[in-house]
Enzyme design. Structure first.
Site, short mmCIF file in Angstrom:
data_model
loop_
_atom_site.label_atom_id
_atom_site.label_comp_id
_atom_site.label_asym_id
_atom_site.label_seq_id
_atom_site.Cartn_x
_atom_site.Cartn_y
_atom_site.Cartn_z
N GLU A 195 54.85 -2.59 138.16
CA GLU A 195 55.08 -3.88 137.49
C GLU A 195 56.54 -4.31 137.51
O GLU A 195 56.84 -5.48 137.75
CB GLU A 195 54.56 -3.81 136.04
CG GLU A 195 53.05 -3.91 135.91
CD GLU A 195 52.32 -2.63 136.25
OE1 GLU A 195 51.09 -2.67 136.41
OE2 GLU A 195 53.00 -1.57 136.37
N HIS A 225 46.22 -0.01 125.59
CA HIS A 225 45.73 -1.14 126.38
C HIS A 225 45.17 -2.25 125.50
O HIS A 225 44.36 -3.05 125.95
CB HIS A 225 44.63 -0.67 127.35
CG HIS A 225 45.11 0.29 128.38
ND1 HIS A 225 45.41 1.60 128.10
CD2 HIS A 225 45.37 0.13 129.71
CE1 HIS A 225 45.81 2.21 129.19
NE2 HIS A 225 45.79 1.34 130.19
#
Length: 360
Positions: A89, A158
């Site tokens: 990322e 998450h």
């Protein structure tokens, strides 16, 4: 003769009444579109409109996206416009920011915004601050998009909502769409915006269908960033929310209407810049305010709404304290029964409204 004339007159009158009551125009079924398809069509139209626009992220190309939001785009636009990235990322977010500085218009997809924490230096320090630090000479027209907040059964790492994280930062615009029309209009506006925009979607909503107007299906349809929407008018209490929980508010409002309570629902749509004028006007009318969000309570979006009301003329119109319905102040549990009770449910909203209005 008289009877014939009377019969004709009655026949004319009857046909006139029937003409007024019945339409001979064929009815058209309302168009429905899922949130997934709304996002897909928005990107498709903007890729076709501007050759500087491109999409990049993990599995967005050959696999058609982890949630199939980019389905068909790689086949249509090829490797240069729809680009698969490694699982890094920080790397691909930095690449996208650099491309934006060089004059392109990247759409940078995070498979989930939970992973954007790996790239937050690029989002905040590189994308959000460069235009200011360059004295307005280096714009960064980039969109960071993907699912935000909790999904289902993916546990604490998450399941975070990044709404307050990113809306805290000057230099970013932050949108949080609810339905298909929001997704089309806000994402298209974000792609065309010369500033970095964070688009916070919701994974659970991707497969949800919504009615969508002909206007919203137009390639030129845009929803201005920085404008909220009154989803339902009411006179007893104001409910302010964004993303998935707007739907919870609408369900709660239907239940409350059964006992004579009319709730006004404001869909924020944009979190930064926040459109607080309709909230202020609504609270002046209803005298009660409840905010609803899936994020944690401390320094949340609801807390910001509360502060703005306290600092506005609406404060003097409140007949009860502002109340917040939020996610629980804990890391998200994995166990389903615990997870279900960690995030706002419709009954939480109903009970909080009753508490605000002092209704048993």
């Amino acid at each position: 003769m008289a009877s014939k004339a009377l019969g004709k007159l009655l026949q004319k009158q009857t046909w006139g009444i029937m003409q007024r009551k019945f339409s001979t125009t064929a009815s058209r079924a309302a168009t429905q579109m899922t949130v997934r398809d709304a996002l897909n069509s928005a990107m498709d139209e903007e890729l076709a409109r501007d050759e500087k626009v491109f999409l990049m992220g993990e599995e967005v190309a050959l696999y058609d996206g982890a949630y199939k939001v980019s389905r068909g785009l790689h086949a249509k636009y090829g490797d240069k416009r729809v680009i698969d990235t490694p699982i890094t990322e920080m790397g691909f977010a930095g690449l996208a920011v650099g491309a934006a500085m060089a004059g392109l218009k990247p759409i940078c997809e995070f498979m989930t915004f939970n992973f954007s924490m790996q790239a937050i230096d690029q989002v905040i320090n590189s994308a959000a601050k460069t235009f200011y630090m360059s004295a307005g000479t280096v714009p960064v027209p980039i969109v960071f998009r993907g699912p935000n907040g909790a999904a289902a059964g993916v546990a604490a790492q998450h399941s975070q909502c990044f709404a307050s994280w990113y809306s805290h930062c000057p230099g970013l615009k932050v949108v949080s769409p609810y339905n298909s029309e929001d997704c089309r209009g806000l994402l298209k506006s974000a792609i065309r915006d010369p500033n970095p925009v964070v688009c916070l979607e919701n994974e659970i909503m991707y497969g949800s269908p919504f009615e969508i107007s002909d206007e919203a299906l137009s390639p030129d349809f845009l929803i201005p960033i920085g404008k909220s929407k009154i989803e339902r008018e009411g006179k007893h209490v104001t409910l302010v929310s964004h993303s998935r929980y707007v739907g919870h508010c609408l369900e709660a409002a239907n239940e409350l209407a059964g006992i004579g309570i009319e709730a006004e629902i404001i869909n924020l749509r944009t979190l930064r810049p926040m459109d607080d004028a309709p909230i202020i006007q609504s609270v002046i009318k209803t005298n009660h305010l409840v905010t609803v969000e899936g994020g944690w309570p401390q320094c949340g979006i609801g807390a910001e709404v509360c502060a703005r009301i306290i600092e506005s003329p609406a404060f003097n119109y409140l007949d009860a304290p502002v109340m917040r319905v939020t996610g629980a102040d804990v890391p998200t549990p994995y166990a389903k029964t615990l997870e279900d009770n960690t995030f706002p449910q419709v009954f939480n909203i109903v009970n909080t409204v009753k508490q605000s209005l002092k209704v048993p």
